[in-house]
Design a protein around this motif. Structure first.
Motif, PDB file in Angstrom:
ATOM      1  N   VAL B 112       0.839  -1.200   0.000  1.00 15.61           N
ATOM      2  CA  VAL B 112       0.000   0.000   0.000  1.00 15.61           C
ATOM      3  C   VAL B 112       0.876   1.253   0.000  1.00 15.61           C
ATOM      4  CG1 VAL B 112      -1.594   1.386   1.379  1.00 15.61           C
ATOM      5  CG2 VAL B 112      -2.014  -1.042   1.081  1.00 15.61           C
ATOM      6  N   ASP B 113       1.943   1.209   0.777  1.00 15.07           N
ATOM      7  CA  ASP B 113       2.855   2.354   0.814  1.00 15.07           C
ATOM      8  C   ASP B 113       3.494   2.599  -0.552  1.00 15.07           C
ATOM      9  OD1 ASP B 113       2.389   3.114   3.333  1.00 15.07           O
ATOM     10  OD2 ASP B 113       4.383   2.642   4.126  1.00 15.07           O
ATOM     11  N   ASP B 121      -3.923   6.638  -9.018  1.00 13.53           N
ATOM     12  CA  ASP B 121      -5.149   7.426  -9.014  1.00 13.53           C
ATOM     13  C   ASP B 121      -6.230   6.771  -8.170  1.00 13.53           C
ATOM     14  OD1 ASP B 121      -4.009   9.259 -10.636  1.00 13.53           O
ATOM     15  OD2 ASP B 121      -4.969   8.582 -12.479  1.00 13.53           O
ATOM     16  N   GLY B 122      -6.097   5.473  -7.975  1.00 11.57           N
ATOM     17  CA  GLY B 122      -7.090   4.757  -7.186  1.00 11.57           C
ATOM     18  C   GLY B 122      -6.548   3.394  -6.831  1.00 11.57           C
ATOM     19  N   LEU B 123      -7.266   2.703  -5.954  1.00 15.64           N
ATOM     20  CA  LEU B 123      -6.765   1.414  -5.483  1.00 15.64           C
ATOM     21  C   LEU B 123      -7.920   0.427  -5.382  1.00 15.64           C
ATOM     22  CD1 LEU B 123      -4.168   0.053  -4.393  1.00 15.64           C
ATOM     23  CD2 LEU B 123      -4.891   0.746  -2.115  1.00 15.64           C
ATOM     24  N   ILE B 124      -7.666  -0.772  -5.885  1.00 10.41           N
ATOM     25  CA  ILE B 124      -8.625  -1.861  -5.699  1.00 10.41           C
ATOM     26  C   ILE B 124      -7.925  -2.911  -4.864  1.00 10.41           C
ATOM     27  CG2 ILE B 124      -9.961  -3.678  -6.812  1.00 10.41           C
ATOM     28  CD1 ILE B 124     -10.292  -1.914  -9.217  1.00 10.41           C
ATOM     29  N   ILE B 125      -8.566  -3.319  -3.802  1.00 15.28           N
ATOM     30  CA  ILE B 125      -7.872  -4.254  -2.910  1.00 15.28           C
ATOM     31  C   ILE B 125      -8.789  -5.341  -2.386  1.00 15.28           C
ATOM     32  CG2 ILE B 125      -8.269  -2.764  -0.904  1.00 15.28           C
ATOM     33  CD1 ILE B 125      -5.549  -3.764   0.176  1.00 15.28           C
ATOM     34  N   SER B 126      -8.222  -6.512  -2.321  1.00 15.01           N
ATOM     35  CA  SER B 126      -8.873  -7.629  -1.667  1.00 15.01           C
ATOM     36  C   SER B 126      -8.039  -7.911  -0.429  1.00 15.01           C
ATOM     37  CB  SER B 126      -8.882  -8.834  -2.617  1.00 15.01           C
ATOM     38  OG  SER B 126      -9.797  -9.791  -2.188  1.00 15.01           O
ATOM     39  N   LEU B 127      -8.639  -7.764   0.715  1.00 15.48           N
ATOM     40  CA  LEU B 127      -7.860  -7.752   1.952  1.00 15.48           C
ATOM     41  C   LEU B 127      -7.201  -9.090   2.280  1.00 15.48           C
ATOM     42  CD1 LEU B 127     -10.260  -5.628   4.188  1.00 15.48           C
ATOM     43  CD2 LEU B 127      -8.082  -4.930   3.165  1.00 15.48           C
ATOM     44  N   SER B 128      -6.097  -9.009   2.973  1.00 16.04           N
ATOM     45  CA  SER B 128      -5.427 -10.226   3.421  1.00 16.04           C
ATOM     46  C   SER B 128      -6.224 -10.847   4.560  1.00 16.04           C
ATOM     47  CB  SER B 128      -4.015  -9.901   3.901  1.00 16.04           C
ATOM     48  OG  SER B 128      -4.010  -9.621   5.291  1.00 16.04           O
ATOM     49  N   LYS B 129      -5.974 -12.110   4.783  1.00 16.34           N
ATOM     50  CA  LYS B 129      -6.672 -12.813   5.860  1.00 16.34           C
ATOM     51  C   LYS B 129      -6.412 -12.155   7.206  1.00 16.34           C
ATOM     52  CE  LYS B 129      -6.896 -17.494   4.230  1.00 16.34           C
ATOM     53  NZ  LYS B 129      -5.904 -18.517   3.874  1.00 16.34           N
ATOM     54  N   GLU B 130      -5.208 -11.621   7.345  1.00 16.07           N
ATOM     55  CA  GLU B 130      -4.820 -11.072   8.648  1.00 16.07           C
ATOM     56  C   GLU B 130      -5.408  -9.688   8.912  1.00 16.07           C
ATOM     57  OE1 GLU B 130      -0.357 -13.060   8.923  1.00 16.07           O
ATOM     58  OE2 GLU B 130      -0.648 -10.899   9.075  1.00 16.07           O
ATOM     59  N   ASN B 132      -7.878  -7.170   9.838  1.00 16.77           N
ATOM     60  CA  ASN B 132      -9.211  -6.960  10.378  1.00 16.77           C
ATOM     61  C   ASN B 132      -9.579  -5.489  10.458  1.00 16.77           C
ATOM     62  OD1 ASN B 132      -7.327  -6.613  12.317  1.00 16.77           O
ATOM     63  ND2 ASN B 132      -7.968  -8.397  13.514  1.00 16.77           N
ATOM     64  N   LYS B 133      -8.585  -4.633  10.631  1.00 16.46           N
ATOM     65  CA  LYS B 133      -8.900  -3.226  10.499  1.00 16.46           C
ATOM     66  C   LYS B 133      -7.983  -2.605   9.447  1.00 16.46           C
ATOM     67  CE  LYS B 133      -6.241  -2.203  14.631  1.00 16.46           C
ATOM     68  NZ  LYS B 133      -6.129  -1.200  15.661  1.00 16.46           N
ATOM     69  N   SER B 134      -8.472  -1.542   8.873  1.00 22.74           N
ATOM     70  CA  SER B 134      -7.769  -1.055   7.695  1.00 22.74           C
ATOM     71  C   SER B 134      -7.247   0.361   7.904  1.00 22.74           C
ATOM     72  CB  SER B 134      -8.697  -1.120   6.487  1.00 22.74           C
ATOM     73  OG  SER B 134      -9.989  -0.658   6.822  1.00 22.74           O
ATOM     74  N   ASP B 135      -6.513   0.536   8.994  1.00 23.33           N
ATOM     75  CA  ASP B 135      -5.924   1.853   9.267  1.00 23.33           C
ATOM     76  C   ASP B 135      -4.968   2.267   8.165  1.00 23.33           C
ATOM     77  OD1 ASP B 135      -7.115   1.000  11.509  1.00 23.33           O
ATOM     78  OD2 ASP B 135      -5.344   1.116  12.798  1.00 23.33           O
ATOM     79  N   HIS B 136      -4.191   1.286   7.723  1.00 20.30           N
ATOM     80  CA  HIS B 136      -3.173   1.611   6.735  1.00 20.30           C
ATOM     81  C   HIS B 136      -3.804   2.109   5.445  1.00 20.30           C
ATOM     82  CE1 HIS B 136      -4.400  -2.493   6.433  1.00 20.30           C
ATOM     83  NE2 HIS B 136      -3.772  -2.719   5.323  1.00 20.30           N
ATOM     84  N   LEU B 137      -5.074   1.851   5.281  1.00 25.11           N
ATOM     85  CA  LEU B 137      -5.735   2.350   4.075  1.00 25.11           C
ATOM     86  C   LEU B 137      -6.353   3.726   4.313  1.00 25.11           C
ATOM     87  CD1 LEU B 137      -7.125  -1.083   3.024  1.00 25.11           C
ATOM     88  CD2 LEU B 137      -5.489   0.288   1.754  1.00 25.11           C
ATOM     89  N   ASP B 141      -6.710   8.352   2.206  1.00 24.42           N
ATOM     90  CA  ASP B 141      -7.659   9.469   2.184  1.00 24.42           C
ATOM     91  C   ASP B 141      -6.929  10.803   2.067  1.00 24.42           C
ATOM     92  OD1 ASP B 141      -9.736   7.797   2.335  1.00 24.42           O
ATOM     93  OD2 ASP B 141     -10.335   8.302   4.390  1.00 24.42           O
ATOM     94  N   ALA B 142      -5.893  10.940   2.880  1.00 24.64           N
ATOM     95  CA  ALA B 142      -5.155  12.195   2.907  1.00 24.64           C
ATOM     96  C   ALA B 142      -4.545  12.493   1.535  1.00 24.64           C
ATOM     97  CB  ALA B 142      -4.049  12.131   3.950  1.00 24.64           C
ATOM     98  N   TYR B 143      -4.278  11.441   0.779  1.00 24.46           N
ATOM     99  CA  TYR B 143      -3.717  11.626  -0.539  1.00 24.46           C
ATOM    100  C   TYR B 143      -4.782  11.599  -1.617  1.00 24.46           C
ATOM    101  CZ  TYR B 143       0.865  11.588   1.425  1.00 24.46           C
ATOM    102  OH  TYR B 143       1.971  11.931   2.138  1.00 24.46           O
ATOM    103  N   ASN B 144      -6.018  11.572  -1.144  1.00 24.81           N
ATOM    104  CA  ASN B 144      -7.113  11.679  -2.092  1.00 24.81           C
ATOM    105  C   ASN B 144      -7.134  10.511  -3.078  1.00 24.81           C
ATOM    106  OD1 ASN B 144      -9.348  12.956  -2.976  1.00 24.81           O
ATOM    107  ND2 ASN B 144      -8.341  14.945  -3.205  1.00 24.81           N
ATOM    108  N   ILE B 145      -6.777   9.364  -2.589  1.00 21.75           N
ATOM    109  CA  ILE B 145      -6.780   8.169  -3.436  1.00 21.75           C
ATOM    110  C   ILE B 145      -7.979   7.304  -3.063  1.00 21.75           C
ATOM    111  CG2 ILE B 145      -5.536   6.071  -4.068  1.00 21.75           C
ATOM    112  CD1 ILE B 145      -2.945   7.535  -3.306  1.00 21.75           C
ATOM    113  N   PRO B 146      -8.971   7.222  -3.932  1.00 16.25           N
ATOM    114  CA  PRO B 146     -10.146   6.417  -3.604  1.00 16.25           C
ATOM    115  C   PRO B 146      -9.829   4.921  -3.601  1.00 16.25           C
ATOM    116  CG  PRO B 146     -10.310   7.256  -5.848  1.00 16.25           C
ATOM    117  CD  PRO B 146      -9.078   7.867  -5.258  1.00 16.25           C
TER     118      PRO B 146
END
Lengths: 340, 340
Positions: B112-113, B121-130, B132-137, B141-146
């Motif tokens: 993600v980094d 311009d944007g990101l499509i993601i299928s989360l890893s099994k581990e 459970n929360k998506s702070d790193h995503l 927002d701050a970079y305006n990346i949907p």
DNA sequence: GCTTACAGGGCAAACGTTTGCACCGGGTTT
DNA sequence: AAACCCGGTGCAAACGTTTGCCCTGTAAGC
């Protein structure tokens, strides 16, 4: 509440220093005092600053992005190869731009163009089936984008490439089958046109010949990779007066189709007939009748090697721009993998 | 013989016009005369000019690159999903930056980094099994990346997502099995922790209940996806006083392992016991004992839908920057696929 | 007290492109 | 004849960062 993305300028403004100082502080330039560095880094972290790669790449003429083009991502072989490439890339701070050619040359062109436009630093490509000449990749030269070919490589010498030679692997496989006391080894090859078929066939002939046997071309069948094509090939083999006691398939998918048909004919898989194959795909571990032996081409390692080669080229490009370009070739050894 | 990459400046110099004229000519600006346009375009073609995306993106603050992150590329499901994403991306002039999380959250963070640095311009993601929360995503927002979540989505509402609900599909599958005159339907589920297991189980219970039967929890087994785990599950089912006459596996890989074990126990696959499953992976077409029915989650369509959703978001972002952000959700219907 | 050295930091150019604005010359309107 | 319009084009700023070079102040050396 404007969505302002933190920049170096912003940091400079807040700290009342110049942008150059901030830039140098962030890259640990010796001319900047420890105090300043600390202040800058602290604020950078606080603001959640991330350098704008686009600006950097624009300035530095490199993107730290490399392009990867394969015929199909869904093939086990290529997805493993990509993983190898990706792991090495990540270690070196590179990211992958990705595309599939779907084995069509027009699509391949399109993707190559997209990569060129994105100004990737380098390209790793496994050619589509339709690609016999690589003009569309020549244009990359003008943009100074090095190319490393991967597995499906052109036969020319004037390119960088990583590949396997299946000749030895095939010979080894045949010798192993003889040791299992198999005398009549059949072979279901792919279309004659593709180079991989030729390598396999040469290995087959060599393997048989080494036992001082003469090659019976009735034992050599061909498939167009369709289920039906494979079924017909197996049917012909089973109909021979002296049917085979071992069948080598072009790859594990062909193998599966062959097994499927043989089962219908009540062949005892890997008893009456030993089944062997190439690729050693992951699902072999799950299937009911995996090949007793499969020639593994280690796509992950090939991917690693290709990416390392590219890193190498990128390295030396900086050193001496117009240096004598020696083209790199690397052959990855194959190995037999046995399924108990 | 210096390796000079053609730029707009070069064209301007040669044609004795200004860079702005060239720029406008290339983009068919109405204020430029046809004559000039033709001259510019001709020279551009002759020089093999390609715009430097880095400069453009730097200026325009968009890259026409979108990031895609999945747990594993080698899984049939995700590679098909990526193909769907890629096809829509290409139609719209976007290219994919790609990464795998290997189902680990630290790796996911790293990727993600990297994407953030590349200013996708944007990101499509299928989360890893581990995950459970998506702070790193959140930092995106701050970079305006949907961000559009795909298949493995967070349960929160405040996100854009495309997903399947397996509840209905499971109910349908059970009804179909009843119609095949199967009375004792067993279920090999995945680990209880993951949401996909819960959906399946709920469907199973609903399906059984609709026939006014009561659910026998002995018929519900669990696997950790290892071959051994699945084998043990099957062993327990076969050892029941009243063994099942149908087995639904969590997915086609589990199915294969289940079949492998059942064969050892001399079960007649899809006769004594009907085998059903989820995913409908490609190799099913090749294997000797595919599931009679598999719930297809149409990963390609999911990928398409996710990318279209992202295109949509990117579109409207331009229109009204600070518009009321409505979050998009899309549920893709599943379907039963039968193997004759 | 003078030069010299050096640490610490600022200025400004450069990368390739887009774009708002100014300019210019000739024809049309008052 | 002055004012205006308009097609066609050029000027220059801006995007965020790096980097060669210059500037300043202080301390050391004579």
């Amino acid at each position: 509440m404007s969505e302002s993305i933190p920049t170096i300028k912003e940091i400079a403004r807040r700290l009342n220093v110049s942008v150059s100082t901030v830039s140098r502080a962030l890259s640990d330039h010796p001319r900047i005092s420890t105090k300043t560095k600390e202040a800058v880094k602290e604020l950078a972290k606080a603001l959640n600053y991330e350098p704008n790669s686009k600006a950097i790449f624009f300035k530095q003429k490199r993107s730290f992005v490399i392009g990867v083009i394969v015929p199909h991502i869904y093939e086990d072989f290529f997805s493993k190869g990509i993983s190898g490439i990706e792991d090495v890339a990540l270690e070196n701070g590179y990211t992958i731009l990705f595309g599939q050619s779907h084995d069509r040359i027009d699509k391949e062109r399109q993707v190559v163009d997209a990569m060129k436009n994105q100004r990737v630093d380098g390209l790793i490509i496994s050619l589509s089936k339709e690609t016999n000449k690589s003009d569309h990749l020549k244009t990359l030269d003008a943009y100074n984008i090095p190319v490393v070919y991967f597995d499906r490589v052109p036969s020319l010498a004037g390119v960088n490439k990583v590949f396997c030679n299946l000749f030895e692997g095939t010979v080894d496989m045949i010798e192993w089958l003889f040791k299992q006391d198999r005398k009549r080894i059949a072979f279901i090859n792919g279309p004659g046109a593709i180079i991989a078929s030729k390598e396999r066939l040469d290995g087959y002939i060599e393997g048989i010949s080494r036992r001082k046997l003469k090659v019976d071309m009735q034992m050599v069948e061909q498939t167009d990779f369709s289920e039906e094509g494979t079924h017909k090939a197996v049917a012909r083999l089973l109909a021979l007066k002296k049917p085979p006691d071992a069948i080598i398939s072009f790859n594990d998918y062909v193998h599966m189709d062959a097994v499927k048909y043989a089962l219908k004919e009540h062949v005892k898989i890997n008893e009456d007939i030993l089944f062997a194959s190439y690729a050693n795909i992951s699902v072999n571990k799950h299937t009911a009748y995996p090949p007793v032996v499969s020639v593994d081409q280690f796509p992950y390692s090939q991917g690693e090697a290709a990416m390392k080669m590219l890193m190498d080229i990128l390295q030396h490009k900086t050193d001496e721009d117009t240096a004598a370009k020696a083209f790199l070739h690397k052959e990855i050894p194959v190995a037999l993998v046995y399924n108990s």
